[in-house]
Design an enzyme around this catalytic site. Structure first.
Site, PDB file in Angstrom:
ATOM      1  N   SER A  96     -17.096 -18.793 -25.201  1.00  0.00           N
ATOM      2  CA  SER A  96     -16.294 -17.625 -24.841  1.00  0.00           C
ATOM      3  C   SER A  96     -16.772 -16.372 -25.559  1.00  0.00           C
ATOM      4  CB  SER A  96     -14.813 -17.906 -25.113  1.00  0.00           C
ATOM      5  OG  SER A  96     -14.010 -16.855 -24.631  1.00  0.00           O
ATOM      6  N   HIS A  97     -15.905 -15.755 -26.349  1.00  0.00           N
ATOM      7  CA  HIS A  97     -16.187 -14.477 -26.995  1.00  0.00           C
ATOM      8  C   HIS A  97     -16.699 -14.660 -28.424  1.00  0.00           C
ATOM      9  CE1 HIS A  97     -12.139 -15.873 -27.677  1.00  0.00           C
ATOM     10  NE2 HIS A  97     -12.116 -15.203 -28.803  1.00  0.00           N
ATOM     11  N   LYS A 115     -17.069 -26.786 -21.641  1.00  0.00           N
ATOM     12  CA  LYS A 115     -15.769 -27.115 -21.051  1.00  0.00           C
ATOM     13  C   LYS A 115     -15.969 -27.630 -19.638  1.00  0.00           C
ATOM     14  CE  LYS A 115     -14.050 -22.770 -19.087  1.00  0.00           C
ATOM     15  NZ  LYS A 115     -12.806 -21.998 -18.910  1.00  0.00           N
ATOM     16  N   ASP A 146     -16.802  -9.843 -22.058  1.00  0.00           N
ATOM     17  CA  ASP A 146     -17.125 -10.664 -23.220  1.00  0.00           C
ATOM     18  C   ASP A 146     -18.283 -11.619 -22.962  1.00  0.00           C
ATOM     19  OD1 ASP A 146     -15.752 -12.402 -21.504  1.00  0.00           O
ATOM     20  OD2 ASP A 146     -15.030 -13.608 -23.173  1.00  0.00           O
ATOM     21  N   ASP A 185     -18.686 -14.775 -21.969  1.00  0.00           N
ATOM     22  CA  ASP A 185     -18.812 -15.544 -20.725  1.00  0.00           C
ATOM     23  C   ASP A 185     -18.244 -14.815 -19.516  1.00  0.00           C
ATOM     24  OD1 ASP A 185     -16.156 -15.856 -21.598  1.00  0.00           O
ATOM     25  OD2 ASP A 185     -15.963 -17.806 -20.628  1.00  0.00           O
ATOM     26  N   ASP A 196     -15.180 -13.503 -18.794  1.00  0.00           N
ATOM     27  CA  ASP A 196     -13.824 -13.653 -18.259  1.00  0.00           C
ATOM     28  C   ASP A 196     -12.821 -12.663 -18.859  1.00  0.00           C
ATOM     29  OD1 ASP A 196     -13.575 -14.816 -20.764  1.00  0.00           O
ATOM     30  OD2 ASP A 196     -12.802 -16.732 -20.045  1.00  0.00           O
ATOM     31  N   ARG A 197     -13.221 -11.907 -19.871  1.00  0.00           N
ATOM     32  CA  ARG A 197     -12.301 -10.948 -20.477  1.00  0.00           C
ATOM     33  C   ARG A 197     -12.729  -9.524 -20.156  1.00  0.00           C
ATOM     34  NH1 ARG A 197      -9.910 -13.463 -25.966  1.00  0.00           N
ATOM     35  NH2 ARG A 197     -10.108 -15.647 -25.403  1.00  0.00           N
ATOM     36  N   THR A 239      -0.110 -19.941 -23.630  1.00  0.00           N
ATOM     37  CA  THR A 239      -1.458 -19.401 -23.571  1.00  0.00           C
ATOM     38  C   THR A 239      -2.413 -20.469 -23.050  1.00  0.00           C
ATOM     39  OG1 THR A 239      -1.024 -17.859 -25.380  1.00  0.00           O
ATOM     40  CG2 THR A 239      -3.327 -18.416 -24.953  1.00  0.00           C
ATOM     41  N   GLU A 244      -3.297 -12.441 -19.613  1.00  0.00           N
ATOM     42  CA  GLU A 244      -3.003 -12.712 -21.014  1.00  0.00           C
ATOM     43  C   GLU A 244      -3.260 -11.449 -21.826  1.00  0.00           C
ATOM     44  OE1 GLU A 244      -4.246 -17.422 -21.225  1.00  0.00           O
ATOM     45  OE2 GLU A 244      -5.701 -15.911 -21.859  1.00  0.00           O
ATOM     46  N   GLU A 245      -2.536 -11.316 -22.930  1.00  0.00           N
ATOM     47  CA  GLU A 245      -2.719 -10.136 -23.774  1.00  0.00           C
ATOM     48  C   GLU A 245      -4.088 -10.144 -24.450  1.00  0.00           C
ATOM     49  OE1 GLU A 245      -3.068 -10.743 -27.167  1.00  0.00           O
ATOM     50  OE2 GLU A 245      -2.855 -12.862 -26.690  1.00  0.00           O
ATOM     51  N   SER A 246      -4.753 -11.294 -24.473  1.00  0.00           N
ATOM     52  CA  SER A 246      -6.047 -11.409 -25.143  1.00  0.00           C
ATOM     53  C   SER A 246      -7.181 -10.946 -24.224  1.00  0.00           C
ATOM     54  CB  SER A 246      -6.273 -12.847 -25.616  1.00  0.00           C
ATOM     55  OG  SER A 246      -6.110 -13.766 -24.557  1.00  0.00           O
ATOM     56  N   LYS A 296      -9.779 -16.302 -15.542  1.00  0.00           N
ATOM     57  CA  LYS A 296      -9.687 -14.855 -15.698  1.00  0.00           C
ATOM     58  C   LYS A 296     -11.045 -14.251 -15.379  1.00  0.00           C
ATOM     59  CE  LYS A 296      -9.678 -15.576 -20.764  1.00  0.00           C
ATOM     60  NZ  LYS A 296      -9.117 -16.920 -20.897  1.00  0.00           N
ATOM     61  N   ARG A 305      -2.150 -15.029 -35.285  1.00  0.00           N
ATOM     62  CA  ARG A 305      -1.950 -13.847 -34.447  1.00  0.00           C
ATOM     63  C   ARG A 305      -0.479 -13.464 -34.500  1.00  0.00           C
ATOM     64  NH1 ARG A 305      -6.925 -13.713 -32.063  1.00  0.00           N
ATOM     65  NH2 ARG A 305      -7.711 -15.569 -30.980  1.00  0.00           N
TER      66      ARG A 305
END
Length: 517
Positions: free
Chosen positions: A87-88, A100, A251, A253, A255-256, A318, A337-339, A350, A470
């Site tokens: 991910s990030h 994954k 990010d 991968d 997705d953000r 989440t 999501e807030e992330s 996402k 968090r």
């Protein structure tokens, strides 16, 4: 760890051992281009051949963003997919790698599958791997080996075609031709090729609108998390004297997303709410949206939109897999999501570039600035002033002590007053899935105040050193006269309440967050 002898093979075999393959099963395979991506792909291809797959579809060069992988699974109707990404998180020989598994709907494997994979990993004795030569994954086309096929596809084209079907590219192209300026930061990660195809080749933006778009095995030595701290190169540009009209980042991968206007930051919670409120301006959603969903820590801004639109709004733990169930059942169209993750039912992940195109489509329709569009939204719905404070790499024992300390106060906190805020109730969030009835417990500690404000505490599992605490802080502000306030200033009292209740400074020695968003 992944480079240890047999580690990767045992990890992948633990996944394959959970699957019951039909005849002619096809596997989607690709990753975000980080270090070890190409090596892992060759191993997984050989293992897929030995484990009964008839074919593997690979992104050219081994590259597949997470949303693009979801699209490939759905478009080509493959049995599932393996996505190679952390991910990030940073990449490189001494940094992170991850794997994954996504199921046939294109979404992350549900908990019953991931738990089965974990159980397999504890008892595995052998793995299966075919003795075949490495496959050329850089040339588009199909390679056959003893009846087993590997097809290399241009996943960038497939994804861009989907986006062009969903959005008004003519309107966005006219916006850019009329002098509207943008800057997109791929953070040396996977979205670089996708951004070039979309913004340059199809929308006619100048090459200068892109930055850090060459995929690097170590992501340029950076931390590919699109927030105000790690995307500082873009932030400096967007808050500089010659700031473009619009800025965005994605990010590792893909997705953000982070959305910025000229010297203006859009919180991911506000972004989800605003996309939902204006979805009718986007061709793919002109007929309306079925419902919306948000993760529990995400602000309630989208709830207010859903109420006015008279559509359902779901609050989930989440994790995107919870949204996938709702989308498969036709209950929601948009979720977030807030992330910094936002998406819709076009895939089951996402999708960073999709969110950027949503904003460009909305701007092209409204013909106004990012800041004015957001402030008009606040004027109509009120502002959910929101911030997240991350305390990263805390020793796990210390982090658990903080959570236990907060939980120990649940019987005494209700009706206590802290300054101008009075606690109404507190709980440890649990969720019963309305589709399959599964229950997820211990999803985050919530302290809810009588005016609708709230503080949420969660331990995050996305770091690889220690634990990340968090803290999510939210206060609803209906007064337009106060909407100009910086979030940290507006939430100053709530931030102090959060640190007092958690006793975080004493229990961890941390006096300030690692990241504030």
């Amino acid at each position: 760890m992944f480079q240890q002898a047999h580690y990767l093979e045992n990890f992948v075999q633990s996944i394959f051992d959970t699957l019951s393959l039909p005849d002619n099963a096809v596997l989607t395979l690709g990753g975000d281009g980080r270090f070890y991506n190409r090596t892992a792909i060759q191993t997984i291809i050989k293992m897929a051949a030995a484990n009964g797959f008839s074919k593997v579809i690979v992104g050219q060069g081994g590259i597949l963003s997470t949303p693009a992988a979801s699209n490939v699974i759905r478009q080509y109707k493959t049995f599932g997919g393996i996505i190679l990404s952390a991910s990030h998180n940073p990449a490189g020989p001494d940094e992170d790698f991850g794997i994954k598994y996504n199921t046939a709907n294109g979404g992350p494997a549900p908990e019953k599958i991931t738990e089965a994979i974990f159980e397999n990993s504890k008892k595995i004795q052998e793995y299966k791997i075919a003795d075949i030569a490495d496959i050329d994954i850089d040339t588009i086309g199909e390679t056959l080996v003893n009846g087993f096929a590997v097809e290399v596809i241009n996943s960038v084209t497939d994804y861009a075609d989907l986006m062009e079907q969903m959005f008004d590219f003519s309107a966005i192209k006219a916006l850019l031709a009329d002098g509207f300026t943008l800057k997109f930061d791929a953070m040396h990660a996977v979205t670089g090729p996708y951004a070039k195809e979309l913004f340059i080749n199809r929308l006619g933006a100048p090459e200068s609108c892109l930055m850090n778009c060459a995929v690097s095995e170590d992501f340029g030595g950076g931390h590919p998390d699109p927030n105000l701290t790690y995307a500082h190169d873009l932030v400096d540009i967007m808050y500089g004297e010659q700031a473009p009209d619009f800025g965005a980042a994605s990010d590792g991968d893909g997705d953000r997303n982070m959305i910025l206007g000229n010297r203006f930051f859009v919180t991911p919670s506000d972004s989800l709410a605003l996309i939902a409120a204006n979805a009718h301006l986007i061709p793919a959603y002109q007929a309306g949206i079925a419902g919306v969903a948000r993760s529990m820590p995400t602000s309630g801004a989208v709830d207010l939109v859903a109420k006015k639109m008279n559509i359902d709004c779901y609050e989930t733990p989440t994790g995107w897999k919870f949204f996938g169930n709702l989308m498969d059942a036709g209950k929601v169209t948009l979720c977030g999501e807030e992330s910094f993750g936002t998406g819709s039912s076009h895939v089951r992940e996402k999708d960073g570039l999709w969110a950027v195109l949503c904003w460009l489509n909305i701007i092209a329709s409204k013909k106004d600035s990012v800041e004015n569009i957001v402030k008009a939204h606040w004027a109509e719905y009120g502002r959910n002033v929101y911030s997240r404070h991350d305390y990263e790499a805390i020793p796990t024992e210390d982090a658990n002590r903080v959570i236990d300390h907060i939980r120990s106060q649940f019987n005494t906190l209700p009706n206590q007053t802290f300054g101008s805020y009075t606690v109404k109730t507190c709980d440890d969030f649990s969720y019963t899935d309305p589709v399959d009835g599964s229950v997820s417990q211990l999803q985050g500690l919530r302290i809810l105040f009588d005016d609708g404000s709230r503080i949420v505490f969660r331990l995050s599992g996305t770091g690889t050193q220690g634990a990340t605490i968090r803290i999510y802080i939210e206060a609803f502000e209906p007064d337009v006269a106060k909407h100009h306030l910086d979030a940290q200033d507006a939430l100053q009292e709530m931030i102090k309440i959060a640190t007092d209740i958690s006793n975080l400074e004493k229990l961890t020695g941390r006096t300030k967050p690692t990241v504030i968003t």
